[in-house]
Design an enzyme around this catalytic site. Structure first.
Site, PDB file in Angstrom:
ATOM      1  N   MET A   1       0.792  -8.459   7.268  1.00 33.01           N
ATOM      2  CA  MET A   1      -0.565  -8.978   7.070  1.00 33.01           C
ATOM      3  C   MET A   1      -0.847  -9.373   5.616  1.00 33.01           C
ATOM      4  SD  MET A   1      -2.615  -6.120   9.290  1.00 33.01           S
ATOM      5  CE  MET A   1      -1.947  -5.427  10.818  1.00 33.01           C
ATOM      6  N   SER A   2       0.188  -9.604   4.842  1.00 30.31           N
ATOM      7  CA  SER A   2      -0.061  -9.914   3.423  1.00 30.31           C
ATOM      8  C   SER A   2       1.003 -10.870   2.899  1.00 30.31           C
ATOM      9  CB  SER A   2      -0.041  -8.623   2.594  1.00 30.31           C
ATOM     10  OG  SER A   2       1.273  -8.085   2.545  1.00 30.31           O
TER      11      SER A   2
ATOM     12  N   HIS B   1      -1.872   2.200  11.691  1.00 30.37           N
ATOM     13  CA  HIS B   1      -1.995   2.233  10.228  1.00 30.37           C
ATOM     14  C   HIS B   1      -1.383   3.523   9.672  1.00 30.37           C
ATOM     15  CE1 HIS B   1      -3.442   1.137   6.338  1.00 30.37           C
ATOM     16  NE2 HIS B   1      -4.342   2.098   6.267  1.00 30.37           N
TER      17      HIS B   1
ATOM     18  N   ASN C   1       7.963   0.163  10.928  1.00 32.28           N
ATOM     19  CA  ASN C   1       7.891   0.370  12.385  1.00 32.28           C
ATOM     20  C   ASN C   1       8.557  -0.800  13.079  1.00 32.28           C
ATOM     21  OD1 ASN C   1       5.222  -0.962  11.272  1.00 32.28           O
ATOM     22  ND2 ASN C   1       5.499  -1.739  13.351  1.00 32.28           N
TER      23      ASN C   1
ATOM     24  N   TYR D   1      -7.633 -10.140   5.268  1.00 35.60           N
ATOM     25  CA  TYR D   1      -8.412  -9.634   6.411  1.00 35.60           C
ATOM     26  C   TYR D   1      -9.628  -8.815   5.984  1.00 35.60           C
ATOM     27  CZ  TYR D   1      -5.567  -5.387   5.698  1.00 35.60           C
ATOM     28  OH  TYR D   1      -4.945  -4.296   5.161  1.00 35.60           O
ATOM     29  N   GLU D   2      -9.719  -8.462   4.685  1.00 36.04           N
ATOM     30  CA  GLU D   2     -10.851  -7.636   4.273  1.00 36.04           C
ATOM     31  C   GLU D   2     -12.165  -8.408   4.362  1.00 36.04           C
ATOM     32  OE1 GLU D   2      -9.927  -5.398   0.582  1.00 36.04           O
ATOM     33  OE2 GLU D   2      -7.844  -5.686   1.183  1.00 36.04           O
TER      34      GLU D   2
ATOM     35  N   ALA E   1       4.591  -3.705   3.375  1.00 34.40           N
ATOM     36  CA  ALA E   1       5.050  -2.955   4.543  1.00 34.40           C
ATOM     37  C   ALA E   1       5.044  -3.933   5.701  1.00 34.40           C
ATOM     38  CB  ALA E   1       4.103  -1.797   4.825  1.00 34.40           C
TER      39      ALA E   1
ATOM     40  N   HIS F   1      -6.396  -7.891   0.624  1.00 30.72           N
ATOM     41  CA  HIS F   1      -5.864  -8.533   1.827  1.00 30.72           C
ATOM     42  C   HIS F   1      -6.872  -9.539   2.358  1.00 30.72           C
ATOM     43  CE1 HIS F   1      -3.606  -4.699   1.748  1.00 30.72           C
ATOM     44  NE2 HIS F   1      -2.643  -5.386   2.329  1.00 30.72           N
TER      45      HIS F   1
ATOM     46  N   HIS G   1      -5.085   4.353  -2.450  1.00 26.70           N
ATOM     47  CA  HIS G   1      -5.619   4.465  -3.797  1.00 26.70           C
ATOM     48  C   HIS G   1      -6.242   3.156  -4.210  1.00 26.70           C
ATOM     49  CE1 HIS G   1      -1.090   4.573  -3.797  1.00 26.70           C
ATOM     50  NE2 HIS G   1      -1.446   3.334  -3.615  1.00 26.70           N
TER      51      HIS G   1
ATOM     52  N   SER H   1       0.803  -1.226   0.000  1.00 27.73           N
ATOM     53  CA  SER H   1       0.000   0.000   0.000  1.00 27.73           C
ATOM     54  C   SER H   1       0.838   1.279   0.000  1.00 27.73           C
ATOM     55  CB  SER H   1      -0.974   0.002   1.178  1.00 27.73           C
ATOM     56  OG  SER H   1      -0.396  -0.595   2.308  1.00 27.73           O
TER      57      SER H   1
HETATM   58  N1  HPA Z   1       2.426  -5.653  12.110  1.00 30.16           N
HETATM   59  C1  HPA Z   1       1.692  -6.150  11.103  1.00 30.16           C
HETATM   60  N2  HPA Z   1       1.648  -5.632   9.903  1.00 30.16           N
HETATM   61  C2  HPA Z   1       2.377  -4.530   9.674  1.00 30.16           C
HETATM   62  C3  HPA Z   1       3.170  -3.950  10.677  1.00 30.16           C
HETATM   63  C4  HPA Z   1       3.191  -4.540  11.969  1.00 30.16           C
HETATM   64  O1  HPA Z   1       3.866  -4.080  12.903  1.00 30.16           O
HETATM   65  N3  HPA Z   1       3.768  -2.868  10.119  1.00 30.16           N
HETATM   66  C5  HPA Z   1       3.370  -2.812   8.828  1.00 30.16           C
HETATM   67  N4  HPA Z   1       2.520  -3.815   8.546  1.00 30.16           N
END
Ligand code: HPA
Length: 267
Positions: free
Chosen positions: A203-204, A239, A227, A80-81, A108, A78, A56, A25
């Site tokens: 998560m992907s 997020h 992060n 989770y959607e 990410a 995803h 987007h 994303s």
């Molecule tokens: N956890 C899960 N998914 C993520 C994270 C995270 O810390 N950062 C970016 N996507």
């Protein structure tokens, strides 16, 4: 029934890329590096996911990166959607039917090790599926029994390492663990993932790797670290943070993927 692959075939004309790149994303702007792109919105492609996450909507960019033909998928569905682990199946099957042979999946992710800081990039060398889901559940016949021993292609990984070296980009390496989300992990879950030998959490991607292997594509994975995982140095990921920090790695990701294609691996 008209299928996405029929529409893609028609729009692409003679362009037949062997390399596809899926952008996480926050990495959407990487698509802007594609020259002379033909842009096909996912809404024109039946069966493609219609992403609802802020940012987007989905779009396929077909064009050239470092002069080499590529298909860039900006935006993904995803699991989770809607709880559908196979949400990307039609897209990945379409790529295979179009002649794509290798796919680079980006995402990410949260770091599980303090030395891998936000803004850096990790080459995924293996994964752990901690979601309890699998996109091949219900697969007919024996096609679901996909070996995952060498899911991440060694030659593609080497090519990405070489591209990173050439661009003087530090490329971390490690194991990505898939949590279903969409809630973030607890600090206890992060400690568990660390003790399991994982290096990044997200998560992907994992379901896409499984699907890509099912359809015989070579796979590489790249995580942009946005992060530190929950609880590490007091981190509490959100997020918003993943979006804003991910953008910072766009330039490096463009350089890395452009160099990768230029080196010939993307042809
Ligand atoms: N956890 C899960 N998914 C993520 C994270 C995270 O810390 N950062 C970016 N996507």
């Amino acid at each position: 029934m008209i299928r996405a692959v029929d529409i893609l075939r028609q729009r692409l004309g003679t362009l037949r890329p062997e390399t596809a790149i899926v952008l996480g994303s926050s990495l959407g702007p990487v698509a802007d590096a594609v020259t002379a792109p033909l842009r096909i919105p996912y809404r024109d492609l039946p069966e493609f996911p219609q992403p609802k996450i802020s940012g987007h909507s989905g779009e396929v960019f077909a064009g050239l990166l470092a002069g080499k033909p590529v298909l860039v998928l900006r935006g993904r569905g995803h699991p989770y959607e809607k709880g559908d682990a196979a949400v990307m199946r039609p897209a990945i099957e379409s790529l295979q039917l179009l002649g794509v042979t290798q796919i680079i999946l980006t995402n990410a992710a949260g770091s599980l090790q303090p030395k891998m800081r936000p803004g850096s990039i990790m080459l995924i060398t293996d994964h752990i599926n901690f979601s309890g889901m699998n996109p091949l559940i219900g697969e007919e016949g024996d096609k679901g029994f996909v070996p995952m021993t060498a899911a991440y292609d060694v030659k593609l990984a080497d090519a990405l390492r070489a591209a990173a070296r050439a661009e003087a980009i530090e490329l971390h390496e490690g194991v990505y663990v898939w949590f279903s989300g969409p809630s973030f992990e607890t600090p206890a879950e992060i400690r568990m993932a660390q003790s399991w030998g994982a290096h990044a959490v997200g998560m992907s991607t994992v379901p896409e790797v499984i699907l890509a292997r099912r359809f015989g594509l070579k796979v590489a994975g790249l995580s942009v670290i946005t992060n530190l995982g929950a609880g590490i140095e007091g981190a509490s990921p959100s997020h918003e943070e993943t979006k804003s920090e991910g953008v910072k790695a766009v330039d490096d990701m463009v350089k890395l993927l452009t160099r990768f294609c230029a080196a010939g691996e993307g042809s």
